[in-house]
Design an enzyme around this catalytic site. Structure first.
Site, PDB file in Angstrom:
ATOM      1  CB  SER A  68      27.367 100.719  35.789  1.00  0.00           C
ATOM      2  OG  SER A  68      26.330 100.010  35.149  1.00  0.00           O
ATOM      3  CE  LYS A 196      30.706 102.748  33.671  1.00  0.00           C
ATOM      4  NZ  LYS A 196      29.443 103.468  33.918  1.00  0.00           N
ATOM      5  CB  THR A 197      28.033 106.934  36.740  1.00  0.00           C
ATOM      6  OG1 THR A 197      27.709 106.383  35.448  1.00  0.00           O
ATOM      7  CG2 THR A 197      28.509 108.368  36.578  1.00  0.00           C
ATOM      8  N   GLY A 198      27.668 104.552  38.570  1.00  0.00           N
ATOM      9  CA  GLY A 198      26.930 103.315  38.812  1.00  0.00           C
ATOM     10  C   GLY A 198      25.594 103.622  39.446  1.00  0.00           C
TER      11      GLY A 198
END
Length: 258
Positions: A68, A196-198
């Site tokens: 993501s 932003k994480t993923g």
């Protein structure tokens, strides 16, 4: 026993820039060990050009699915092409969801629909223009960032963060600014933290987690990338941010003194 600090004064080239002062800090590894994960972390001080890196080889030589974190570039492309008008534009899923909500909460179906509306040819054009990882979409326009088709290095991730912050990507200023607003997660008198994480799975079945972004103190940006992997029995959902904050705290952040 880990070496506390190794200084490399060699002409290393990284996607974000070409630093002459790279600190390989193996002490940071204790935070990965205590979490039960492996990975890499890098911090770039934009003012001095200094890098602090744990696990240099993984940082610069190994490529992974963006998961993501691709929503950063995905959003830039969607806004620039007009597929999404702004962060408040809704797409009807089970309910009406805005891009801002889908970005911050990693709502995959929203971005899958956005990818279908962008289309493969346009998406490919922008991935090629950005030189994003291996540029590969494969056969599925709505899942290539999740299924290990497209891959990029942590170094490339950091480079994107720096260029986004300074409006240096090949998009309009408005496009940059909307995405930067969506990335801001914490703001107070001491610091502003944007990320932003993923989260996805590697081909071997292990979990892969990311946090990419920057922290500002006294109007000075520091760019970071955290890449980590772990067996499926360790939850990375909360561990990613907890690990990031432990490392940043170790590096002297959150008190407004950097």
């Amino acid at each position: 026993m880990r070496k506390l600090l190794v200084i490399l004064n060699v002409g290393l080239f990284f996607a974000a820039c070409s630093p002459n002062n790279v600190q390989v800090n193996e002490e940071i590894g204790k935070y990965f060990d205590s979490t039960g994960v492996k990975g890499t972390f890098a911090l770039f001080d934009n003012g001095t050009g200094d890098f602090t890196i744990y696990n240099l080889n993984r940082y610069k030589d190994s490529a992974y699915s963006p998961a993501s974190t691709f929503k950063v570039v995905h959003s830039l492309i969607a806004l620039e092409t007009g597929v999404v008008s702004d962060e408040k534009m809704t797409i009807q899923l089970d309910s009406a969801v805005t891009m801002e909500t889908a970005f911050k909460n990693s709502i995959v179906p929203y971005y899958q629909e956005v990818a279908r509306r962008i289309g493969k040819d346009t998406m490919q054009f922008w991935l090629d223009s950005l030189q994003y990882g291996n540029h590969s979409i494969g056969k599925s326009i709505d899942s290539f960032w999740l299924n290990n088709t497209i891959k990029l290095t942590p170094d490339e991730q950091l480079g994107i963060m720096k260029r986004l912050f300074f409006n240096q990507l090949p998009f309009q200023k408005r496009t940059h600014e909307i995405v930067k607003r969506m990335m801001l997660r914490e703001s107070n008198a001491n610091y502003q933290l944007s990320y932003k994480t993923g989260l996805t799975y590697n081909e071997n079945g292990d979990q892969l987690g990311w946090v990419i972004g920057w922290i500002e103190e006294n109007k000075h940006p520091y760019f970071f990338v955290l890449n980590m992997e772990a067996p499926s029995n360790i939850s990375l959902v909360d561990a990613r941010i907890l690990l990031l904050k432990k490392i940043l705290s170790n590096q002297g952040f959150f008190e407004g003194k950097r």
